[in-house]
Write a protein that holds these residues in place. Structure first.
Motif, PDB file in Angstrom:
ATOM      1  N   UNK A 195       0.852  -1.192   0.000  1.00  0.00           N
ATOM      2  CA  UNK A 195       0.000   0.000   0.000  1.00  0.00           C
ATOM      3  C   UNK A 195       0.885   1.237   0.000  1.00  0.00           C
ATOM      4  N   UNK A 196       0.696   2.100  -0.985  1.00  0.00           N
ATOM      5  CA  UNK A 196       1.485   3.325  -1.079  1.00  0.00           C
ATOM      6  C   UNK A 196       1.008   4.337  -0.035  1.00  0.00           C
ATOM      7  N   UNK A 197       1.925   4.834   0.775  1.00  0.00           N
ATOM      8  CA  UNK A 197       1.614   5.828   1.806  1.00  0.00           C
ATOM      9  C   UNK A 197       2.606   6.975   1.709  1.00  0.00           C
ATOM     10  N   UNK A 198       2.303   8.078   2.376  1.00  0.00           N
ATOM     11  CA  UNK A 198       3.179   9.238   2.367  1.00  0.00           C
ATOM     12  C   UNK A 198       3.938   9.339   3.681  1.00  0.00           C
ATOM     13  N   UNK A 199       5.194   9.700   3.602  1.00  0.00           N
ATOM     14  CA  UNK A 199       6.012   9.866   4.800  1.00  0.00           C
ATOM     15  C   UNK A 199       5.445  10.981   5.677  1.00  0.00           C
ATOM     16  N   UNK A 200       5.532  10.766   6.986  1.00  0.00           N
ATOM     17  CA  UNK A 200       5.106  11.779   7.927  1.00  0.00           C
ATOM     18  C   UNK A 200       3.607  11.941   8.069  1.00  0.00           C
ATOM     19  N   UNK A 201       2.836  10.963   7.641  1.00  0.00           N
ATOM     20  CA  UNK A 201       1.382  11.061   7.732  1.00  0.00           C
ATOM     21  C   UNK A 201       0.829   9.959   8.630  1.00  0.00           C
ATOM     22  N   UNK A 261       9.898   4.731   4.312  1.00  0.00           N
ATOM     23  CA  UNK A 261      10.395   3.361   4.325  1.00  0.00           C
ATOM     24  C   UNK A 261       9.289   2.370   4.034  1.00  0.00           C
ATOM     25  N   UNK A 262       9.580   1.098   4.275  1.00  0.00           N
ATOM     26  CA  UNK A 262       8.620   0.009   4.089  1.00  0.00           C
ATOM     27  C   UNK A 262       8.326  -0.609   5.447  1.00  0.00           C
ATOM     28  N   UNK A 263       7.030  -0.753   5.767  1.00  0.00           N
ATOM     29  CA  UNK A 263       6.628  -1.149   7.113  1.00  0.00           C
ATOM     30  C   UNK A 263       5.584  -2.260   7.047  1.00  0.00           C
ATOM     31  N   UNK A 264       5.981  -3.492   7.362  1.00  0.00           N
ATOM     32  CA  UNK A 264       4.994  -4.574   7.364  1.00  0.00           C
ATOM     33  C   UNK A 264       4.042  -4.448   8.548  1.00  0.00           C
ATOM     34  N   UNK A 265       2.788  -4.784   8.303  1.00  0.00           N
ATOM     35  CA  UNK A 265       1.769  -4.942   9.344  1.00  0.00           C
ATOM     36  C   UNK A 265       1.450  -6.426   9.386  1.00  0.00           C
ATOM     37  N   UNK A 276       2.103  -4.638   3.492  1.00  0.00           N
ATOM     38  CA  UNK A 276       3.244  -3.736   3.646  1.00  0.00           C
ATOM     39  C   UNK A 276       2.792  -2.322   3.308  1.00  0.00           C
ATOM     40  N   UNK A 277       3.096  -1.384   4.195  1.00  0.00           N
ATOM     41  CA  UNK A 277       2.915   0.038   3.923  1.00  0.00           C
ATOM     42  C   UNK A 277       4.254   0.591   3.462  1.00  0.00           C
ATOM     43  N   UNK A 315      10.741   3.126  -1.529  1.00  0.00           N
ATOM     44  CA  UNK A 315      11.229   2.298  -0.421  1.00  0.00           C
ATOM     45  C   UNK A 315      11.631   0.911  -0.914  1.00  0.00           C
ATOM     46  N   UNK A 316      12.689   0.364  -0.330  1.00  0.00           N
ATOM     47  CA  UNK A 316      13.134  -0.986  -0.673  1.00  0.00           C
ATOM     48  C   UNK A 316      12.251  -1.996   0.045  1.00  0.00           C
ATOM     49  N   UNK A 317      11.791  -3.002  -0.679  1.00  0.00           N
ATOM     50  CA  UNK A 317      10.909  -4.019  -0.137  1.00  0.00           C
ATOM     51  C   UNK A 317      11.686  -5.300   0.082  1.00  0.00           C
ATOM     52  N   UNK A 318      11.779  -5.736   1.322  1.00  0.00           N
ATOM     53  CA  UNK A 318      12.479  -6.981   1.640  1.00  0.00           C
ATOM     54  C   UNK A 318      11.500  -8.142   1.598  1.00  0.00           C
TER      55      UNK A 318
END
Length: 478
Positions: A236-242, A303-307, A321-322, A327-330
């Motif tokens: 899911x594409x998200x914006x930094x700082x939001x 960055x990339x942040x898994x939920x 993944x947000x 962002x690099x996706x592992x």
């Protein structure tokens, strides 16, 4: 799966539909939603599952506070279906087929629905074994006071290439509500007439606080978040700082999860579609049928942040993944480093309702949750059909004291109402408003409900196979 404002225009145009109640079995002239089959890919294999599709072809329904669910829903399968609008407490008995005498939506027939939507994160699903085959979808009604930020829905499922009838046979039970079940539809197009069912049952037994407890009595092939396993997650594409609002629905039929937001700061703001006082935790428990609205904060650096959604008392997990732009996706493992704990009541004990029920006198019904040989799950020693329904009066305050004498957690769901958790064994408190509450082995949970509409309202375990083998009764309001 973002909330789309154009749905308001669609709902407004639907207002011209005829109001015919539940039309059965005659075919109505207009339908805006349909229940049918669809193809997904799980672990590199094709699978045929069900879907509940909106007018635009997307799964589920999205509206806003004040809108009505005023449309036709058509059964495009070859099986009768019992539909349930989970969490829609403003739907009258006759607008929801999941009650005694509600009948099935026949193949080709259309139900004309008309009721005001209940704000919050809710969902729709069949009230039969076909729920295992993903006959479920989000049913979101965006709150009038919802913050103007990005939102995303996460629908969790446990998935098997076996049919639910095969799963139930291995468990040793028999379906007491077999009418209109999955009808033996093969999820992988394979012949299971002599299939090897070894490995279907999962041990998952341990000692907790001196009591033997058991979780995960079905070993699933995969766990899905929005139809995808963690080997190929939704990004899911998200914006930094939001900030982002996640509307999470546990559509698992036999699986509870722990929601792990990882590195992201998070706060629970609603459970089961009802607002709660904000509460932060490292991980959030979700029993079958429960919903969780989570605010997460995306760091300014991006960055990339898994939920993650990790299976209760196990290492298996799924998730999404947000990710911010670039962002690099592992690659993510579908196994956590360690088992998660069993669900308990500590999270509910910390929650406080925003709209607590007023203090008033009422009466208490005592309900013993048990299990018997032959994979039979009971309420007060009886399976559904042998039980004595709870008779109540319209306008009455009823408290349900749920006592679990067995070794498995039971997520107990009351149709047609949102109750309030008022005791989890540590004294009275103004706990969360819910429609599903987890009762752990050896635990006692009390919920209070104001019975504001007449009808027959099922009270049952939301573990599909516990409900199917008997753990269901009714609250009869007159």
């Amino acid at each position: 799966m973002l909330i789309r404002p154009t749905r308001r225009q669609f709902l407004a145009s639907a207002a011209a539909l005829p109001l015919a109640g539940l039309a059965r079995p005659a075919r109505a002239a207009v339908a805006q939603m349909s229940i049918g089959t669809r193809q997904i890919e799980v672990l590199g294999r094709a699978a045929t599952v069900y879907g509940i599709n909106g007018y635009d072809g997307q799964l589920g329904f999205y509206g806003r506070a004040g809108d009505r669910f005023q449309l036709g829903i058509q059964n495009d399968t070859d099986k009768g279906i019992v539909t349930h609008w989970h969490g829609q407490v403003m739907a009258a008995e006759g607008q929801d087929r999941s009650y005694t005498g509600g009948g099935e939506l026949a193949p080709g027939a259309v139900d004309q629905m008309d009721f005001e939507l209940t704000p919050g994160t809710h969902w729709m699903h069949s009230h039969q074994l076909s729920e295992q085959m993903l006959m479920a979808a989000p049913m979101i009604c965006r709150e009038a006071d919802a913050e103007d930020i990005q939102e995303h829905v996460i629908m969790l499922h446990d998935f098997s290439f076996k049919t639910p009838e095969e799963i139930l046979a291995v468990l040793g039970g028999s379906d007491m509500h077999a009418g209109g079940a999955s009808g033996g539809m093969d999820m992988a197009g394979m012949d299971h007439s002599g299939g090897d069912m070894s490995g279907m049952a999962m041990p998952g037994t341990a000692m907790t606080d001196g009591m033997m407890v058991h979780a995960n009595d079905v070993a699933y092939d995969a766990y899905l978040a929005n139809d995808r396993a963690l080997a190929d997650p939704e990004v899911v594409q998200v914006e930094a700082g939001t900030k982002l609002r996640l509307r999470i629905i546990n559509g698992g039929t036999a699986t509870a999860f722990w929601i792990d937001p990882g590195l992201l700061a998070s706060t629970a703001i609603a459970v089961d579609g009802s607002p709660c006082q904000p509460l932060a935790a490292k991980a959030y428990p979700m029993a079958q049928g429960q919903r969780l609205d989570l605010l997460v904060e995306i760091p300014p650096e991006g960055g990339a942040f898994p939920i993650f959604a990790q299976v209760e008392a196990a290492r298996m997990r799924t998730g999404i993944v947000l990710a911010t732009a670039g962002a690099k996706l592992a690659r993510l493992s579908d196994m956590a480093e360690a088992d998660s704990p069993n669900l308990d009541t500590s999270f509910d004990a910390g929650l406080r309702a925003v709209n607590a029920l007023p203090e008033r006198a009422g009466r208490t019904a005592h309900l013993m949750l048990g299990e018997q040989p032959g994979y039979r799950f009971t309420i007060n020693g009886k399976v559904h059909g042998e039980d004595v329904p709870i008779a109540a009066k319209l306008g009455e305050r009823l408290e349900l004291m749920l006592m679990n004498t067995g070794m498995m957690m039971h997520p107990m769901h009351l149709h047609g109402h949102h109750f309030q958790v008022v005791d989890v064994g540590a004294g009275r408190f103004n706990g969360p408003r819910r429609d599903v509450v987890a009762v752990q082995p050896g635990g006692v949970v009390t919920v209070a409900v104001d019975l504001d509409k007449p009808g027959s309202w099922f009270l049952h375990c939301h573990h599909l196979y516990h409900m199917a083998t008997g753990m269901m009764t009714e609250v009869l309001v007159s």
